[in-house]
Design an enzyme around this catalytic site. Sequence first.
Site, PDB file in Angstrom:
ATOM      1  N   GLU A  91      -4.436  -3.608  -2.126  1.00  0.00           N
ATOM      2  CA  GLU A  91      -5.711  -2.994  -2.480  1.00  0.00           C
ATOM      3  C   GLU A  91      -5.540  -1.544  -2.902  1.00  0.00           C
ATOM      4  OE1 GLU A  91      -9.011  -5.266   0.129  1.00  0.00           O
ATOM      5  OE2 GLU A  91      -7.488  -4.207   1.274  1.00  0.00           O
ATOM      6  N   CYS A 104      -6.790   6.063  -4.155  1.00  0.00           N
ATOM      7  CA  CYS A 104      -6.051   5.823  -2.925  1.00  0.00           C
ATOM      8  C   CYS A 104      -5.108   4.645  -3.189  1.00  0.00           C
ATOM      9  CB  CYS A 104      -7.057   5.519  -1.822  1.00  0.00           C
ATOM     10  SG  CYS A 104      -6.319   5.148  -0.242  1.00  0.00           S
ATOM     11  N   CYS A 111       2.200  -3.479   6.333  1.00  0.00           N
ATOM     12  CA  CYS A 111       2.763  -2.240   6.879  1.00  0.00           C
ATOM     13  C   CYS A 111       3.503  -2.572   8.164  1.00  0.00           C
ATOM     14  CB  CYS A 111       1.642  -1.249   7.179  1.00  0.00           C
ATOM     15  SG  CYS A 111       2.231   0.378   7.712  1.00  0.00           S
ATOM     16  N   CYS A 115      -0.192   0.277  13.689  1.00  0.00           N
ATOM     17  CA  CYS A 115      -1.110   1.173  14.406  1.00  0.00           C
ATOM     18  C   CYS A 115      -2.316   0.374  14.908  1.00  0.00           C
ATOM     19  CB  CYS A 115      -1.567   2.303  13.481  1.00  0.00           C
ATOM     20  SG  CYS A 115      -0.178   3.314  12.918  1.00  0.00           S
ATOM     21  N   CYS A 118      -5.752   0.237  12.869  1.00  0.00           N
ATOM     22  CA  CYS A 118      -5.689   0.047  11.414  1.00  0.00           C
ATOM     23  C   CYS A 118      -5.639  -1.433  11.058  1.00  0.00           C
ATOM     24  CB  CYS A 118      -4.472   0.771  10.845  1.00  0.00           C
ATOM     25  SG  CYS A 118      -4.302   0.573   9.064  1.00  0.00           S
ATOM     26  N   GLY A 164       0.272   0.488   3.740  1.00  0.00           N
ATOM     27  CA  GLY A 164       1.691   0.820   3.819  1.00  0.00           C
ATOM     28  C   GLY A 164       1.981   2.223   4.306  1.00  0.00           C
ATOM     29  N   GLU A 165       3.241   2.439   4.666  1.00  0.00           N
ATOM     30  CA  GLU A 165       3.723   3.759   5.084  1.00  0.00           C
ATOM     31  C   GLU A 165       4.597   4.282   3.939  1.00  0.00           C
ATOM     32  OE1 GLU A 165       3.521   6.207   7.368  1.00  0.00           O
ATOM     33  OE2 GLU A 165       5.170   7.101   6.253  1.00  0.00           O
ATOM     34  N   CYS A 338     -11.032   4.155   4.965  1.00  0.00           N
ATOM     35  CA  CYS A 338      -9.710   4.264   5.595  1.00  0.00           C
ATOM     36  C   CYS A 338      -9.527   3.190   6.650  1.00  0.00           C
ATOM     37  CB  CYS A 338      -9.564   5.586   6.332  1.00  0.00           C
ATOM     38  SG  CYS A 338      -9.590   7.006   5.293  1.00  0.00           S
TER      39      CYS A 338
HETATM   40  N1  SAH Z   1       0.737   4.992   6.741  1.00  0.00           N
HETATM   41  C1  SAH Z   1       0.156   6.209   6.265  1.00  0.00           C
HETATM   42  C2  SAH Z   1      -0.877   6.012   5.172  1.00  0.00           C
HETATM   43  C3  SAH Z   1      -1.959   4.971   5.391  1.00  0.00           C
HETATM   44  S1  SAH Z   1      -3.287   5.338   6.431  1.00  0.00           S
HETATM   45  C4  SAH Z   1      -0.403   6.985   7.439  1.00  0.00           C
HETATM   46  O1  SAH Z   1      -0.394   6.487   8.550  1.00  0.00           O
HETATM   47  O2  SAH Z   1      -0.815   8.115   7.274  1.00  0.00           O
HETATM   48  C5  SAH Z   1      -4.279   6.526   5.709  1.00  0.00           C
HETATM   49  C6  SAH Z   1      -5.248   7.171   6.715  1.00  0.00           C
HETATM   50  O3  SAH Z   1      -6.255   6.240   7.167  1.00  0.00           O
HETATM   51  C7  SAH Z   1      -4.501   7.612   7.954  1.00  0.00           C
HETATM   52  O4  SAH Z   1      -4.858   8.866   8.398  1.00  0.00           O
HETATM   53  C8  SAH Z   1      -4.915   6.545   8.924  1.00  0.00           C
HETATM   54  O5  SAH Z   1      -4.674   6.958  10.187  1.00  0.00           O
HETATM   55  C9  SAH Z   1      -6.369   6.331   8.555  1.00  0.00           C
HETATM   56  N2  SAH Z   1      -6.954   5.120   9.145  1.00  0.00           N
HETATM   57  C10 SAH Z   1      -6.345   3.952   9.376  1.00  0.00           C
HETATM   58  N3  SAH Z   1      -7.192   3.079   9.971  1.00  0.00           N
HETATM   59  C11 SAH Z   1      -8.373   3.703  10.115  1.00  0.00           C
HETATM   60  C12 SAH Z   1      -9.651   3.318  10.635  1.00  0.00           C
HETATM   61  N4  SAH Z   1      -9.866   2.095  11.127  1.00  0.00           N
HETATM   62  N5  SAH Z   1     -10.645   4.220  10.605  1.00  0.00           N
HETATM   63  C13 SAH Z   1     -10.449   5.444  10.066  1.00  0.00           C
HETATM   64  N6  SAH Z   1      -9.276   5.867   9.562  1.00  0.00           N
HETATM   65  C14 SAH Z   1      -8.238   5.006   9.577  1.00  0.00           C
END
Ligand code: SAH
Length: 345
Positions: A91, A104, A111, A115, A118, A164-165, A338
Amino acid sequence: MKQSFYDLNYPDLEAVISQNNLNPSVAAILFNWHYKKKESIQCRDNISKSSLAFFEQYFDFSLPEINLVHESSKDRTVKFLFKLKDNHKVETVLIPFNNKYSICLSSQVGCAMNCSFCFTGEQGLKRNLATSEIVGQFLQAWRWLASNRPGEERILNIVFMGQGEPLHNFDAVKKACEIFLSQRGTSIGVQKITISTAGYIPGLKRWSQETPGVNLALSLHSPFTEKRNELIPINKKYPLAEVLTYIDAIPLQKKQFITYEYILIKGFNDSPDDAKKLGALLAGKRAYINLIPFNPFPGSRYESPDLDEVENFKAVLDEFRIPTLIRGTKGDDVLAACGQLNSKN
Ligand code: SAH
């Protein structure tokens, strides 16, 4: 299989051209056509038949296919689901500001970071994206804007905050940035690109030597070890304190900051104590904090914070004189905000 044209940065393309004794001017023409004009059909002007035949024979000019487009009814956010050659899906989100957009981008299918807050993490890692698949998301979104919102095809910022990271797919992301930054390519300013990481140290180690000055964002989410371990399991292997020593060593340009992202989760990390500890940790650094109220997704175990708590949290950070932005949620009605990206289905 043919190599994708969009896997080449400008020096790569020049090398292909010289190795095959083609006219050197072809490099500029091809980059101009594909990245500045962003045309889908092959350029047939100013380029000899033999050069054209060579590229058609050895290179693939196709882009990831747009499988679905969701347009938010609340704001002008657009979420794309792309289908890749091997049928994997990723996406990409266009986030509006004025009549311009930030994009974005995803860097991997799924990934590996897992986390807990996420949606993407639930998919696990399927594979890395190729440079062409990263650049392809941008070009396709641009073309979609040109045909669906003519006059609005202006994508001024790029954030690697999709699936992804990015530092876990360093080489492909780096090369994509080189194409975005190239004056021969899309010519996006170095301050307009941000790569976000969960704190993947092997990538951070390469950052200062190899990454051409683009911005870095760290997903911090808690200054407390226990809590950060729960949210970002790689914190056990790559602890925050060590992550910060690498980040502190990154040379910054004038007016350049490191962005620290902090998801606020109701009753978990949104108290004044959390804010004080965060403020103390970042005070004195060239820091900018992005507060992101947690965005729920189907089956998520956390809740969004109350607006009061968000305001209180920011007020504490203000006392530490750290610039803090509360990030609004755009596109949440189409699960484009996000952490809501999940392309499994
Ligand atoms: N892997 C990278 C990039 C992807 S996440 C990283 O971890 O930074 C991009 C942003 O979205 C990050 O700050 C992540 O923590 C945030 N994010 C992920 N899940 C979320 C959620 N459920 N609500 C709000 N922000 C979220």
